[in-house]
Design a protein around this motif. Structure first.
Motif, PDB file in Angstrom:
ATOM      1  N   ILE A  34       0.829  -1.201   0.000  1.00  0.00           N
ATOM      2  CA  ILE A  34       0.000   0.000   0.000  1.00  0.00           C
ATOM      3  C   ILE A  34       0.868   1.258   0.000  1.00  0.00           C
ATOM      4  N   ALA A  35       1.947   1.248   0.751  1.00  0.00           N
ATOM      5  CA  ALA A  35       2.840   2.410   0.781  1.00  0.00           C
ATOM      6  C   ALA A  35       3.429   2.677  -0.601  1.00  0.00           C
ATOM      7  N   ALA A  36       3.803   1.627  -1.305  1.00  0.00           N
ATOM      8  CA  ALA A  36       4.357   1.790  -2.649  1.00  0.00           C
ATOM      9  C   ALA A  36       3.307   2.342  -3.606  1.00  0.00           C
ATOM     10  N   ALA A  37       2.080   1.824  -3.510  1.00  0.00           N
ATOM     11  CA  ALA A  37       1.004   2.316  -4.366  1.00  0.00           C
ATOM     12  C   ALA A  37       0.632   3.747  -4.024  1.00  0.00           C
ATOM     13  N   GLU A  38       0.665   4.070  -2.739  1.00  0.00           N
ATOM     14  CA  GLU A  38       0.303   5.408  -2.279  1.00  0.00           C
ATOM     15  C   GLU A  38       1.300   6.456  -2.765  1.00  0.00           C
ATOM     16  N   SER A  39       2.539   6.047  -2.996  1.00  0.00           N
ATOM     17  CA  SER A  39       3.560   6.993  -3.448  1.00  0.00           C
ATOM     18  C   SER A  39       3.349   7.408  -4.902  1.00  0.00           C
ATOM     19  N   ALA A  40       2.582   6.630  -5.665  1.00  0.00           N
ATOM     20  CA  ALA A  40       2.309   6.959  -7.073  1.00  0.00           C
ATOM     21  C   ALA A  40       0.912   6.469  -7.437  1.00  0.00           C
TER      22      ALA A  40
ATOM     23  N   LEU B 121      -8.991  -3.001  -5.352  1.00  0.00           N
ATOM     24  CA  LEU B 121      -9.306  -2.154  -4.197  1.00  0.00           C
ATOM     25  C   LEU B 121      -8.558  -0.828  -4.291  1.00  0.00           C
ATOM     26  N   LEU B 122      -7.271  -0.888  -4.612  1.00  0.00           N
ATOM     27  CA  LEU B 122      -6.464   0.332  -4.694  1.00  0.00           C
ATOM     28  C   LEU B 122      -6.924   1.215  -5.843  1.00  0.00           C
ATOM     29  N   ALA B 123      -7.175   0.616  -7.009  1.00  0.00           N
ATOM     30  CA  ALA B 123      -7.582   1.399  -8.175  1.00  0.00           C
ATOM     31  C   ALA B 123      -8.928   2.072  -7.949  1.00  0.00           C
ATOM     32  N   SER B 124      -9.901   1.332  -7.448  1.00  0.00           N
ATOM     33  CA  SER B 124     -11.233   1.907  -7.242  1.00  0.00           C
ATOM     34  C   SER B 124     -11.213   2.987  -6.169  1.00  0.00           C
ATOM     35  N   THR B 125     -10.349   2.833  -5.172  1.00  0.00           N
ATOM     36  CA  THR B 125     -10.237   3.856  -4.124  1.00  0.00           C
ATOM     37  C   THR B 125      -9.746   5.174  -4.710  1.00  0.00           C
ATOM     38  N   VAL B 126      -8.700   5.102  -5.543  1.00  0.00           N
ATOM     39  CA  VAL B 126      -8.167   6.312  -6.172  1.00  0.00           C
ATOM     40  C   VAL B 126      -9.189   6.928  -7.109  1.00  0.00           C
TER      41      VAL B 126
ATOM     42  N   GLU C 127      -6.388   5.012   3.428  1.00  0.00           N
ATOM     43  CA  GLU C 127      -7.624   4.781   4.180  1.00  0.00           C
ATOM     44  C   GLU C 127      -8.065   3.320   4.139  1.00  0.00           C
ATOM     45  N   VAL C 128      -7.606   2.575   3.146  1.00  0.00           N
ATOM     46  CA  VAL C 128      -8.035   1.175   3.033  1.00  0.00           C
ATOM     47  C   VAL C 128      -6.975   0.221   3.573  1.00  0.00           C
ATOM     48  N   HIS C 129      -5.976   0.770   4.247  1.00  0.00           N
ATOM     49  CA  HIS C 129      -4.882  -0.063   4.759  1.00  0.00           C
ATOM     50  C   HIS C 129      -5.386  -1.177   5.663  1.00  0.00           C
TER      51      HIS C 129
END
Length: 207
Positions: A102-108, A173-178, A186-188
């Motif tokens: 999640i941290a890696a995805a959150e950075s970009a 989950l990550l894509a739909s959140t963004v 928030e979804v961590h």
């Protein structure tokens, strides 16, 4: 698969520097305008170089995009793998891996969405990259689940279909959140809890 090439007239260190600048410029353009709206001219302008330099390194925009995603996903795998302590409890190891993911995805976040939404609709080189990177993530997850602690708990070794299910769920989950305007962070907790539940020991004796 489309390959990234450099000309023999460009020194290795200079070529690497220009390549990095072009990839960084594309990442910036994707964050600002999205992949589809980005042109080679945008990338060149952002990298403060020339079209000639661009085409010395990449055959077209898609080749540059494939190289960017390949580098980004390889780095994500490295970050996730290095974040896990194989001597920790099995739930802690899963939490460490998902937190790093999640941290890696959150950075970009824009690049995360582009990887999931744009890549599948592109050409054969992009589709080949998608298969290769899915295999790389599966290999990573299977390796992380094949520690003494996770085997003793009944989590590992992990079947490939289960690893694919985990990858697909986290990516969506990550894509739909963004896309919904949310913050990946928030979804961590949800992502960690769902991953632990999915990978819960399958042996009754191990519970």
């Amino acid at each position: 698969m489309t390959t990234v090439t450099t000309t023999s007239t460009v020194p290795d260190d200079a070529g690497s520097g220009f390549r990095r600048r072009l990839l960084d410029a594309l990442a910036t353009c994707i964050a600002r305008d999205g992949y589809r709206a980005t042109t080679v001219a945008d990338i060149v302008r952002g990298a403060r170089t020339s079209r000639r330099t661009f085409y010395e390194h990449f055959s077209d925009k898609e080749a540059c995009y494939v190289a960017l995603l390949s580098d980004a996903n390889s780095e994500m795998i490295r970050q996730i793998s290095s974040a896990v302590n194989p001597d920790a409890g099995w739930q802690t190891q899963i939490r460490q891996a998902v937190s790093a993911w999640i941290a890696a995805a959150e950075s970009a976040p824009a690049l995360t969405v582009s990887w999931i939404r744009d890549l599948p609709s592109l050409g054969s080189a992009a589709r080949e990259l998608q298969r290769e990177m899915t295999d790389a993530f599966v290999t990573m997850i299977q390796r992380l689940c094949d520690t003494e602690e996770l085997r003793a708990a009944g989590v590992g070794p992990l079947p490939r279909p289960l690893a694919i299910l985990l990858i697909g769920g986290l990516r969506e989950l990550l894509a739909s959140t963004v896309e919904d305007g949310g913050d990946i962070g928030e979804v961590h907790d949800l992502a960690v809890q769902a991953s632990i539940a999915l990978l819960e020991p399958r042996s009754t004796a191990a519970r």
